[in-house]
Design a protein around this motif. Structure first.
Motif, PDB file in Angstrom:
ATOM      1  N   ALA A 120      63.144 -68.461  22.416  1.00  0.00           N
ATOM      2  CA  ALA A 120      63.042 -69.124  23.717  1.00  0.00           C
ATOM      3  C   ALA A 120      64.398 -69.643  24.177  1.00  0.00           C
ATOM      4  CB  ALA A 120      62.033 -70.265  23.646  1.00  0.00           C
ATOM      5  N   SER A 128      66.321 -68.751  27.549  1.00  0.00           N
ATOM      6  CA  SER A 128      66.910 -69.776  28.406  1.00  0.00           C
ATOM      7  C   SER A 128      68.371 -69.475  28.703  1.00  0.00           C
ATOM      8  CB  SER A 128      66.787 -71.144  27.717  1.00  0.00           C
ATOM      9  OG  SER A 128      67.342 -72.172  28.505  1.00  0.00           O
ATOM     10  N   ILE A 131      59.909 -65.241  35.221  1.00  0.00           N
ATOM     11  CA  ILE A 131      60.022 -66.457  34.425  1.00  0.00           C
ATOM     12  C   ILE A 131      60.416 -67.580  35.372  1.00  0.00           C
ATOM     13  CG2 ILE A 131      61.360 -67.662  32.648  1.00  0.00           C
ATOM     14  CD1 ILE A 131      61.490 -65.043  31.125  1.00  0.00           C
ATOM     15  N   VAL A 138      61.801 -72.635  31.707  1.00  0.00           N
ATOM     16  CA  VAL A 138      62.010 -72.622  30.261  1.00  0.00           C
ATOM     17  C   VAL A 138      62.345 -74.047  29.847  1.00  0.00           C
ATOM     18  CG1 VAL A 138      63.238 -71.652  28.296  1.00  0.00           C
ATOM     19  CG2 VAL A 138      62.939 -70.271  30.364  1.00  0.00           C
ATOM     20  N   VAL A 197      56.504 -64.056  25.067  1.00  0.00           N
ATOM     21  CA  VAL A 197      56.754 -63.723  26.469  1.00  0.00           C
ATOM     22  C   VAL A 197      56.429 -62.257  26.743  1.00  0.00           C
ATOM     23  CG1 VAL A 197      58.480 -63.697  28.323  1.00  0.00           C
ATOM     24  CG2 VAL A 197      58.443 -65.573  26.669  1.00  0.00           C
ATOM     25  N   SER A 250      60.248 -75.636  22.634  1.00  0.00           N
ATOM     26  CA  SER A 250      60.420 -74.659  23.701  1.00  0.00           C
ATOM     27  C   SER A 250      59.089 -74.280  24.314  1.00  0.00           C
ATOM     28  CB  SER A 250      61.126 -73.393  23.192  1.00  0.00           C
ATOM     29  OG  SER A 250      60.266 -72.630  22.378  1.00  0.00           O
ATOM     30  N   VAL A 271      57.823 -71.575  27.778  1.00  0.00           N
ATOM     31  CA  VAL A 271      58.200 -70.684  28.875  1.00  0.00           C
ATOM     32  C   VAL A 271      57.000 -70.533  29.791  1.00  0.00           C
ATOM     33  CG1 VAL A 271      58.971 -68.360  29.494  1.00  0.00           C
ATOM     34  CG2 VAL A 271      59.809 -69.410  27.392  1.00  0.00           C
TER      35      VAL A 271
END
Length: 397
Positions: free
Chosen positions: A89, A93, A237, A240, A357, A391, A393
């Motif tokens: 993650a 980011s 996305i 994050v 993800v 983290s 997302v």
């Protein structure tokens, strides 16, 4: 669409298992699959962000350059990121920040691991400054022991039972059976969980994730590039989160410690894991009520129930009821770990947050096959790495 969106043009994975090869081989496989999925040539990639694996020696410590070299040097900038279980993650980011800053239009994110069998020992021998070394050697708290303490805490506070924990494994194994990338693809029943050996009371062998080889990769781009590339409505996305704890609430939601040093620090409004989700929701402009699905880091079955509550899917102590009511299963109102989770994959540390993800991407595209969540529009991932790496997302369509 918001100005902070980045497009997910491609997602790729190497199947999880115990294959006996280098992590580089797995990462290159996943990267090529992601590039093919995106329809983007390797030469068009302007940046490579690698999630590090400290057990892979020097190549693992410089994963961005390692994967760029293995794919064939072509001048792309390289970045390597380590954040324990949150490495993937953090890599996402970093890629997102580069895109939003205008430093690159197309970024390849890769994480891969060739994990040793059994407990993850601290890398590099005796390291008294390493929290893993300290809890292993001083406290005797290996990961399974740590997970067992969490499980006992839930039992004491909320009345959860080993049967509730087993239901998590049963649910996730059913999803994993439909995932071609999963290591374990055979559905498991509650009697099999109950019959497996006790590892850290009350958790049994099938309550705890294995260690695995595996890899995952994403091709991320600016929205302008996506449109020019013929992808006007890609998965995006939108947020994050890479949160850290508030001292002294580093792990458990305990009352503030009455010391001078603690008194000088404002108390956290929420616990650490809940703050991870809260920050992602706030950045994305969504809430738990908007979610179509979630992918969470189920290192143990009991820990998945904690995530339900920390993500705001239910109140404190209500995770087991949510599970019993079928809400988080495939076909439920809000499926969790449609991929099968770590229960079905095992843990390949730098790859797992990226794999989460990948699953959101396939679900939001509507191409997840038997695992598909109908009309999926918003998904969230969540995990927690050693040394305060949180983290989450948020992906949207």
């Amino acid at each position: 669409m918001t100005r902070d969106d980045v497009a997910v043009l491609g997602a790729g994975m190497h199947p999880w298992g115990k294959w006996g090869h280098s992590f580089v081989r797995y990462g290159v496989h996943a990267a090529r699959d992601a590039l093919a999925d995106a329809g983007v040539a390797w030469g068009a990639v302007q940046s490579v962000v690698g999630a590090d694996t400290v057990r892979g020696g020097y190549p693992g410590h410089v994963a961005g350059a390692t994967f760029a070299r293995a794919l064939g040097w072509q001048g792309a900038r390289v970045t390597s990121v380590y954040a324990a279980c949150a490495s993937g993650a953090q890599a996402i980011s970093t890629a997102r920040a580069q895109i939003l800053a205008g430093l690159a239009e197309v970024v390849l994110v890769v994480g891969a691991d060739a994990a040793p069998k059994g407990f993850f020992a601290p890398a590099g021998g005796d390291r008294p400054d390493d929290p893993d070394w300290l809890r292993f050697r001083v406290l005797g708290a290996t990961n399974p022991a740590y997970f067992g303490l969490y499980a006992r805490r839930r039992m004491a506070l909320y009345g959860d039972t080993p049967d509730d924990f087993a239901r998590v494994k049963v649910k996730n194994s059913a999803a994993g059976a439909a995932n071609p990338y999963a290591r374990y693809r055979t559905p498991v029943g509650a009697p099999e969980v109950a019959a497996s050996p006790v590892v850290a009371d009350p958790l049994r062998l099938l309550d705890i994730c294995a260690t695995s080889d595996g890899a995952a990769a994403l091709v991320l781009s600016s929205m302008d590039f996506a449109r020019r590339h013929g992808s006007p409505d890609p998965v995006r996305i939108r947020a994050v989160s890479t949160a850290t704890p508030h001292y002294p609430r580093t792990v458990l939601d305990l009352p503030d410690i009455a010391t001078d040093s603690a008194a000088a620090v404002p108390a956290a409004a929420t616990g650490f894991r809940a703050a991870i989700a809260r920050d992602a929701y706030e950045e994305a402009g969504v809430g738990p009520e908007d979610l179509s699905l979630a992918e969470v880091y189920d290192l143990s079955t009991a820990l998945e129930l904690e995530w339900y509550e920390d993500l705001g899917l239910c109140g404190a102590g209500e995770g087991a009821k949510l599970l019993r009511d079928g809400v988080t299963a495939l076909g439920g109102r809000l499926p969790v770990n449609t991929s099968g989770g770590l229960a079905s994959f095992g843990e390949a540390v730098p790859a797992q947050a990226i794999a989460q993800v990948c699953e959101l991407t396939w679900q939001l595209r509507g191409c997840a096959g038997e695992r598909q969540v109908p009309d999926a529009r918003v998904g969230v991932t969540a995990n927690q790495g050693l040394f305060g790496h949180g983290s989450a997302v948020v992906a949207v369509r």
